[in-house]
Design an enzyme around this catalytic site. Structure first.
Site, mmCIF file in Angstrom:
data_model
loop_
_atom_site.group_PDB
_atom_site.id
_atom_site.type_symbol
_atom_site.label_atom_id
_atom_site.label_comp_id
_atom_site.label_asym_id
_atom_site.label_seq_id
_atom_site.Cartn_x
_atom_site.Cartn_y
_atom_site.Cartn_z
ATOM 1 N N LYS A 13 35.993 17.879 46.665
ATOM 2 C CA LYS A 13 35.548 17.059 47.788
ATOM 3 C C LYS A 13 34.067 16.719 47.669
ATOM 4 C CE LYS A 13 36.428 20.246 50.886
ATOM 5 N NZ LYS A 13 36.848 21.387 50.046
ATOM 6 N N ARG A 88 37.695 22.731 59.479
ATOM 7 C CA ARG A 88 38.440 23.714 58.698
ATOM 8 C C ARG A 88 39.445 24.476 59.548
ATOM 9 N NH1 ARG A 88 34.266 24.418 54.316
ATOM 10 N NH2 ARG A 88 35.018 25.959 52.866
ATOM 11 N N ARG A 127 32.379 27.658 38.047
ATOM 12 C CA ARG A 127 31.335 26.763 38.559
ATOM 13 C C ARG A 127 29.965 27.421 38.471
ATOM 14 N NH1 ARG A 127 32.035 24.105 44.403
ATOM 15 N NH2 ARG A 127 32.035 26.257 45.151
ATOM 16 N N ARG A 160 27.366 30.845 42.659
ATOM 17 C CA ARG A 160 27.359 31.143 44.084
ATOM 18 C C ARG A 160 28.021 32.496 44.286
ATOM 19 N NH1 ARG A 160 29.796 25.983 47.288
ATOM 20 N NH2 ARG A 160 30.723 27.684 48.484
ATOM 21 N N ARG A 171 38.915 33.227 49.962
ATOM 22 C CA ARG A 171 38.662 31.881 50.504
ATOM 23 C C ARG A 171 39.933 31.027 50.455
ATOM 24 N NH1 ARG A 171 34.008 29.915 46.843
ATOM 25 N NH2 ARG A 171 33.921 28.030 48.118
HETATM 26 P P1 AMP Z 1 31.893 25.448 51.185
HETATM 27 O O1 AMP Z 1 30.608 25.170 50.500
HETATM 28 O O2 AMP Z 1 32.434 24.252 51.938
HETATM 29 O O3 AMP Z 1 32.934 26.060 50.285
HETATM 30 O O4 AMP Z 1 31.577 26.535 52.329
HETATM 31 C C1 AMP Z 1 31.070 27.809 52.000
HETATM 32 C C2 AMP Z 1 31.285 28.780 53.160
HETATM 33 O O5 AMP Z 1 30.596 28.285 54.307
HETATM 34 C C3 AMP Z 1 32.717 28.937 53.614
HETATM 35 O O6 AMP Z 1 33.426 29.902 52.843
HETATM 36 C C4 AMP Z 1 32.538 29.392 55.058
HETATM 37 O O7 AMP Z 1 32.145 30.741 55.138
HETATM 38 C C5 AMP Z 1 31.350 28.555 55.489
HETATM 39 N N1 AMP Z 1 31.786 27.246 56.052
HETATM 40 C C6 AMP Z 1 31.549 26.005 55.546
HETATM 41 N N2 AMP Z 1 32.080 25.055 56.318
HETATM 42 C C7 AMP Z 1 32.678 25.698 57.355
HETATM 43 C C8 AMP Z 1 33.429 25.275 58.487
HETATM 44 N N3 AMP Z 1 33.687 23.977 58.722
HETATM 45 N N4 AMP Z 1 33.894 26.231 59.330
HETATM 46 C C9 AMP Z 1 33.643 27.545 59.139
HETATM 47 N N5 AMP Z 1 32.969 28.016 58.079
HETATM 48 C C10 AMP Z 1 32.487 27.095 57.189
#
Ligand code: AMP
Length: 216
Positions: A13, A88, A127, A160, A171
């Site tokens: 994405k 989410r 990654r 990360r 996740r």
């Molecule tokens: P991402 O970079 O989108 O994979 O997000 C990394 C982490 O940030 C996720 O595993 C969640 O802990 C938190 N996070 C990001 N976006 C959201 C969201 N919309 N709702 C809740 N937690 C989020």
């Protein structure tokens, strides 16, 4: 154009949102990036969010809905946006609906990036991200020219914390349990457009363009 990019972690994405947002001159609004910035800045929000992020859990709905509400009211999001990693949960989707209704706006489409679980694990665990500019690499498929150095800015590459295998697995479980129900939510509203998220990045980009009604 008001778009949501929906899909599991590692579905691509972010990569596609960055490209299309530039082309459409709308912001890419990525809650994960916003939360990581808060963590890096050491704010109170960042300290609270980090506890959840480290374990691969979701940050509470009220926190991210608040972040999005502030972000979407900024002038650069007036003519459109691409939401990447939000919503989410169904609760977040409902919060977004209320927010947009209040602003007199409507979503145009929800693009769903369909990628199999084995591929997601390979992408996420391989990654590497530039600590300086955020550019993304993959140890096998898209390595940097010089080991551990960013091609673009020379910054140091790192993994990360939440891309380590054990956290990746949780996740993906969180995604299946809490985020996948959004497919039905948006399908029922006639907004969902699924695209094949595996294969060459350029081919996927063509799929995204077709899904959003742009010429190939
Ligand atoms: P991402 O970079 O989108 O994979 O997000 C990394 C982490 O940030 C996720 O595993 C969640 O802990 C938190 N996070 C990001 N976006 C959201 C969201 N919309 N709702 C809740 N937690 C989020």
């Amino acid at each position: 154009m008001r778009l949501i990019f929906l899909g599991a972690p590692g579905a691509g994405k972010g990569t596609q949102a960055r490209g299309l947002a530039g082309e459409l001159s709308v912001p890419q609004v990525a809650t994960g990036d916003m939360l990581r910035e808060a963590v890096a800045a050491g704010t109170e929000l960042g300290r609270e969010a980090q506890r959840y992020m480290d374990s691969g859990a979701l940050v509470p709905d009220a926190v991210v809905i608040g972040l999005i509400a502030d972000r979407l009211r900024r002038p650069d999001a007036e003519s459109g946006f691409i939401l990447d990693g939000f919503p989410r949960t169904v609760e977040q989707a409902e919060g977004l609906d209320r927010l947009l209704t209040g602003m007199g706006q409507k979503l145009d489409r929800v693009v769903f990036f369909d990628v199999g679980e084995g591929e997601l694990v390979r992408r996420l665990t391989g990654r590497r991200v530039c600590r300086q500019c955020g550019a993304s690499y993959h140890v096998e498929w898209a390595p940097p020219r010089v080991a551990s150095r960013c091609d673009l800015c020379g910054g140091e590459l790192g993994q990360r914390d939440d891309d380590r295998e054990a956290t990746v697995r949780s996740r993906l479980q969180v995604y299946a349990r809490q985020t996948a129900p959004l497919l039905d939510y948006y399908r029922a509203r006639g907004l969902l457009v699924p695209i094949a998220g595996e294969g060459a990045i350029d081919r996927i980009r063509d799929g995204v363009r077709a899904a959003t009604g742009l010429a190939g």
